[in-house]
Write a protein that holds these residues in place. Structure first.
Motif: not given
Length: 144
Positions: A57-58, A82-84, A103-104, A108-110
């Motif tokens: 995961p990244h 996602g962050p939410d 992809a920014s 923060r899409i893990l």
């Protein structure tokens, strides 16, 4: 843009996102697609061998870009958060599926590949022996 298989895939996927957007994340991507001038489109492929392949995961750190990620061959066990989102979402990313995301660093899409299911390549791809024991992640990155 130029006529190519990659451009065609991204254009068709972008049209689907624009027509089916219902949530705020999809709406943000739609606005990016509508308003911004596209600077470049690149493509890469990663081969994953079943069953032990994984990609930890990244979070991508590519400002002003969307990723169109297609899966070919065996089914990947994929995760995204996602962050939410309270919890990560784990799902089977099957051959022919497409995932689109921002992809920014800010988004923060893990995401990652947790494994590849052996023997899961669709029958209609049986003539492509390289796909039988592998999953290919085909990534198209659209920069604005």
């Amino acid at each position: 843009g130029e006529k190519s298989l990659v451009n065609d895939m991204v254009e068709r996927a972008a049209e689907i996102v624009m027509h089916r957007s219902r949530d705020s994340t999809a709406s943000t991507m739609v606005e990016q697609l509508k308003r911004r001038q596209r600077k470049s489109l690149s493509m890469a492929a990663i081969r994953y061998e079943a069953p032990d392949a994984c990609f930890p995961p990244h979070v991508d750190h590519c400002p002003d870009s969307l990723v169109f990620l297609a899966s070919l061959g065996c089914t990947a066990h994929f995760m995204i958060k996602g962050p939410d989102m309270e919890e990560k979402l784990a799902f089977d990313f099957r051959s022919g599926d497409l995932l689109v995301f921002d992809a920014s660093s800010e988004a923060r899409i893990l995401h990652g590949v947790m494994g590849v299911e052996e023997g899961s390549c669709p029958d209609f791809l049986e003539n492509f022996s390289i796909l039988r024991g592998h999953r290919y992640g085909v990534q198209c990155r659209l920069r604005f």
